[in-house]
Design a protein around this motif. Structure first.
Motif, PDB file in Angstrom:
ATOM      1  N   VAL A   1     -25.367  -8.462  15.416  1.00 23.58           N
ATOM      2  CA  VAL A   1     -25.906  -8.332  16.761  1.00 23.58           C
ATOM      3  C   VAL A   1     -25.696  -6.925  17.285  1.00 23.58           C
ATOM      4  O   VAL A   1     -24.693  -6.281  17.033  1.00 23.58           O
TER       5      VAL A   1
ATOM      6  N   ASN B   1     -31.090 -12.609  23.240  1.00 23.38           N
ATOM      7  CA  ASN B   1     -31.532 -12.792  21.858  1.00 23.38           C
ATOM      8  C   ASN B   1     -31.689 -14.272  21.512  1.00 23.38           C
ATOM      9  O   ASN B   1     -32.642 -14.660  20.831  1.00 23.38           O
TER      10      ASN B   1
ATOM     11  N   PHE C   1     -29.659  -9.923  13.571  1.00 22.03           N
ATOM     12  CA  PHE C   1     -28.997 -10.407  14.772  1.00 22.03           C
ATOM     13  C   PHE C   1     -27.840 -11.317  14.377  1.00 22.03           C
ATOM     14  O   PHE C   1     -27.620 -11.601  13.206  1.00 22.03           O
TER      15      PHE C   1
ATOM     16  N   VAL D   1     -28.782 -16.986  16.190  1.00 19.79           N
ATOM     17  CA  VAL D   1     -30.205 -16.994  16.535  1.00 19.79           C
ATOM     18  C   VAL D   1     -31.007 -17.832  15.542  1.00 19.79           C
ATOM     19  O   VAL D   1     -32.126 -18.257  15.858  1.00 19.79           O
TER      20      VAL D   1
ATOM     21  N   LEU E   1     -36.130  -9.746  23.636  1.00 13.57           N
ATOM     22  CA  LEU E   1     -35.163  -9.429  22.583  1.00 13.57           C
ATOM     23  C   LEU E   1     -34.529  -8.061  22.794  1.00 13.57           C
ATOM     24  O   LEU E   1     -35.201  -7.104  23.194  1.00 13.57           O
TER      25      LEU E   1
ATOM     26  N   THR F   1     -33.338  -5.462  20.596  1.00 18.52           N
ATOM     27  CA  THR F   1     -33.431  -5.156  19.171  1.00 18.52           C
ATOM     28  C   THR F   1     -32.427  -4.070  18.771  1.00 18.52           C
ATOM     29  O   THR F   1     -32.251  -3.081  19.482  1.00 18.52           O
TER      30      THR F   1
END
Length: 442
Positions: free
Chosen positions: A7, A22, A164, A168, A219, A221
């Motif tokens: 993450v 996320n 991530f 998730v 999100l 990223t």
């Protein structure tokens, strides 16, 4: 050993907020990605009935369709559409199968951002084409577009999870289950309320645009994500940085041969997987792919080969309504089990396969001998069927993510393993077509 979390923690943001965004983003991506696919299956009975209604060809004497009640009457003991809903399933799954068999070997050449835009365009085209079509082939072409969007999206977003935190993956699976309930339930409720299938599908055009918002705005990223460049470019950049770091060590070291060997190893672990490495990963995936394929073969044989034939004339719902609610309850079961990863983890995937096959066998005999006393019992069975299918899906991909440590291999493996359920569904559709024809000829 690789860390179990990837993450991205932005110093300007609270870590908890980042994780929440996320998790929510992947849940919505799962919802949006599978939504069109689910709606097309829920609308399968209506799509085929509407095209028969719009056809200018005379209706055969042995097949008179009661358009008001959404049923047909013929010499068969069953209330059959002239074309099985498995035809819609084939159009909905074969493009996905082709994509999942081939794309994992070349998809790294296309950036994630481009893939998302393409999936959204295909989903929009599918809703529009099915809404305004007047012939079966046009409707099926729209279903094909939905299949392309869903198939490419699934393998892309499963691969995306490796950048991530592993949580998730559960969010994605839960979202795909949510798509089943939201798509089937929304379609059933709106059509039951009196809206035409065309109007209902046009309302659902909002969903593809929600995918854009989820990916590009929700999100958070990480910098390592190659969003607008190909995976090969990203790997090359990482490899170059690794080489520069090792070269710096070489300049300070007296043993240049040893450091050069480190440089070579760094380049090998930073670059994209070779074709041979990918085949090796695929071989190790068979123990996951086979049970998943069996589960999905059995459940989609039920959904598209048997559900339409499990009709109870004296029930308060019409044939079309019974079919829609079968699909809805099945999707409720899928949602519950795909959201269960935080509570229950199942390692014996073969047990789920066996139980689903038993379901299919029981319902085949139920269709042939017609011993089911009421639609309520079928409602319970399809709910249980959905629980088994959803559990197989989420536990399969979780097991893969836990077993494969290397991120490059895991990214490829999660995409490649998604072919298991698709292959099972495609074989189920091919099997359902002759079975439907046989039962309707009785």
């Amino acid at each position: 050993m690789e860390r179990t979390t990837n993450v991205y923690e932005d110093p300007a943001n609270d870590g908890r907020c980042t994780r929440w965004r996320n998790w929510s983003g992947f849940w919505l991506l799962g919802l949006c990605n599978n939504f069109a696919y689910v709606v097309m299956l829920s609308a399968a009975h209506d799509i085929l009935q509407t095209q028969s209604e719009n056809s200018t060809a005379p209706i055969p004497p042995k097949l008179e369709i009661d358009y008001k009640n959404g049923s047909s009457s013929n010499n068969s003991r069953y209330d059959c559409n002239p074309v099985s809903t498995a035809a819609v399933l084939l159009a909905d799954i074969l493009p996905t199968l082709v994509i999942k068999l081939s794309a994992p070997f070349v998809i790294h050449k296309f950036p994630y951002g481009f893939r998302v835009l393409f999936c959204v365009a295909m989903a929009v085209a599918s809703f529009l084409l099915v809404s305004f079509s007047s012939m079966v082939w046009m409707s099926l072409l729209g279903v094909v577009f939905a299949s392309i969007s869903s198939g490419l999206g699934e393998l892309s977003f499963l691969s995306l999870t490796v950048y991530f935190d592993r949580v998730v993956l559960g969010a994605w699976s839960s979202g795909t289950g949510g798509a089943g309930v939201a798509g089937a339930l929304l379609y059933s409720v709106l059509t039951q309320a009196g809206l035409a299938p065309r109007t209902t599908l046009l309302i659902m055009l909002l969903i593809p645009f929600l995918m854009l918002i989820s990916y590009f705005l929700l999100l958070v990223t990480p910098p390592s994500l190659p969003q607008w460049r190909s995976m090969e470019t990203g790997y090359t950049a990482q490899s170059t940085r690794g080489s520069e770091e090792v070269q710096h060590l070489i300049d300070e070291s007296t043993d240049e041969d040893e450091e050069q060997e480190k440089s070579t190893q760094e380049n090998q672990t930073s670059g994209p997987l070779s074709y041979t490495e990918k085949l090796h990963v695929v071989k190790g995936l068979l123990k996951f792919v086979f049970p998943l394929g069996v589960v999905y073969f059995a459940e989609y044989f039920i959904n598209q080969g048997l559900m339409e034939l499990l009709y109870f004339p004296k029930f308060f719902l019409s044939h079309a309504a019974q079919y829609r609610w079968y699909q809805t309850l099945y999707q409720v079961g899928v949602l519950v089990s795909r959201s269960s990863l935080c509570c229950v983890k199942i390692r014996k995937l073969w047990a789920l396969s066996l139980l689903q096959v038993v379901n299919a066998v029981v319902l085949v005999f139920a269709v042939y001998y017609q011993f089911m006393p009421s639609a309520w019992l079928v409602f319970a069975i399809v709910l249980y069927e959905g629980l088994l299918g959803g559990a197989a899906y989420v536990n399969t991909f979780y097991s893969i993510s836990k077993e494969i440590e290397d991120r490059r291999q895991r990214e490829f493996a999660l995409a490649a393993a998604s072919v298991g359920d698709t292959l099972g569904i495609a074989l189920a559709a091919l099997t359902a077509l002759p079975v439907h024809k046989y039962f309707c000829s009785l």
